[in-house]
Motif scaffolding. Structure first.
Motif, mmCIF file in Angstrom:
data_model
loop_
_atom_site.group_PDB
_atom_site.id
_atom_site.type_symbol
_atom_site.label_atom_id
_atom_site.label_comp_id
_atom_site.label_asym_id
_atom_site.label_seq_id
_atom_site.Cartn_x
_atom_site.Cartn_y
_atom_site.Cartn_z
ATOM 1 N N TYR A 1 0.457 1.070 158.467
ATOM 2 C CA TYR A 1 -0.786 1.785 158.178
ATOM 3 C C TYR A 1 -1.819 0.757 157.760
ATOM 4 O O TYR A 1 -1.704 0.137 156.709
ATOM 5 N N TYR B 1 -4.888 0.925 156.655
ATOM 6 C CA TYR B 1 -5.929 1.285 155.712
ATOM 7 C C TYR B 1 -5.363 1.409 154.313
ATOM 8 O O TYR B 1 -4.158 1.423 154.106
ATOM 9 N N THR C 1 -3.986 3.131 151.370
ATOM 10 C CA THR C 1 -3.289 4.402 151.160
ATOM 11 C C THR C 1 -3.876 5.141 149.964
ATOM 12 O O THR C 1 -4.148 4.532 148.936
ATOM 13 N N TYR C 2 -4.075 6.460 150.089
ATOM 14 C CA TYR C 2 -4.690 7.225 149.011
ATOM 15 C C TYR C 2 -3.800 7.256 147.766
ATOM 16 O O TYR C 2 -4.197 6.855 146.681
ATOM 17 N N SER D 1 -5.974 5.433 144.942
ATOM 18 C CA SER D 1 -6.667 4.298 145.541
ATOM 19 C C SER D 1 -7.707 3.686 144.614
ATOM 20 O O SER D 1 -8.140 2.553 144.841
ATOM 21 N N ASN E 1 -0.971 -2.635 150.616
ATOM 22 C CA ASN E 1 -0.324 -1.316 150.526
ATOM 23 C C ASN E 1 1.054 -1.431 149.904
ATOM 24 O O ASN E 1 2.063 -0.943 150.448
ATOM 25 N N ARG F 1 1.043 9.082 150.124
ATOM 26 C CA ARG F 1 0.175 10.021 150.831
ATOM 27 C C ARG F 1 -0.938 9.166 151.419
ATOM 28 O O ARG F 1 -1.651 8.498 150.669
ATOM 29 N N LEU F 2 -1.081 9.177 152.714
ATOM 30 C CA LEU F 2 -1.965 8.219 153.352
ATOM 31 C C LEU F 2 -3.439 8.539 153.148
ATOM 32 O O LEU F 2 -4.239 7.641 152.897
ATOM 33 N N THR F 3 -3.815 9.790 153.267
ATOM 34 C CA THR F 3 -5.233 10.116 153.313
ATOM 35 C C THR F 3 -5.646 11.066 152.202
ATOM 36 O O THR F 3 -4.865 11.872 151.719
ATOM 37 N N TYR F 4 -6.913 10.973 151.841
ATOM 38 C CA TYR F 4 -7.491 11.833 150.820
ATOM 39 C C TYR F 4 -7.685 13.235 151.376
ATOM 40 O O TYR F 4 -8.163 13.416 152.486
ATOM 41 N N ASP F 5 -7.299 14.225 150.579
ATOM 42 C CA ASP F 5 -7.418 15.614 151.023
ATOM 43 C C ASP F 5 -8.174 16.457 150.020
ATOM 44 O O ASP F 5 -8.126 17.686 150.080
#
Length: 125
Positions: A27, A29, A31-32, A53, A76, A98-102
């Motif tokens: 990954y 980017y 990671t969140y 992050s 990461n 958890r990879l992305t912000y939600d």
């Protein structure tokens, strides 16, 4: 393909210290959320510590003041420094991400995390 690989699990005496590491690959980017969970023998998995992050952290009550979570966002990677270890800390420790912000907090609920490492055994006697 995202992979999390933990290292650092060993056997230590009560009162001792131990550091765990987890490297995330696949990954590119930041990671969140990155976190540590553990599963005690015969018990459900429980959240131990999480870091977002921005560096914000959260801990379960039983490890506050003894465990410190940190991360290297460039790579990461996430770390867990455990001091003042007790026999009740004996468990398999898992790294999670958890990879992305939600829009939600990272938190210590397992359902918040998409990816998991294979686990590393920590034994305190």
């Amino acid at each position: 393909h995202v992979q999390l690989v933990e290292s650092g699990g060993v056997s230590v005496q009560a009162g001792g210290s131990l550091g765990l590491s987890c490297a995330a690959s696949g990954y590119p980017y930041n990671t969140y959320c990155m976190a540590w969970f553990r599963r005690l023998t015969g018990k459900e998995r429980e959240g131990v510590a999480t870091v977002d992050s921005d560096g914000g952290t959260s801990y379960r009550d039983s490890v506050k003041g003894r465990f410190t979570i940190s991360r290297d966002s460039t790579n990461n990677a996430v770390y867990l420094q455990m001091d003042g270890l007790k026999p009740e800390d004996t468990a398999i420790y898992y790294c999670a991400a958890r990879l992305t912000y939600d829009g939600g907090w990272c938190g210590l609920a397992g359902a918040r995390y998409n990816y998991w490492g294979q686990g590393t055994q920590v034994t305190v006697s």
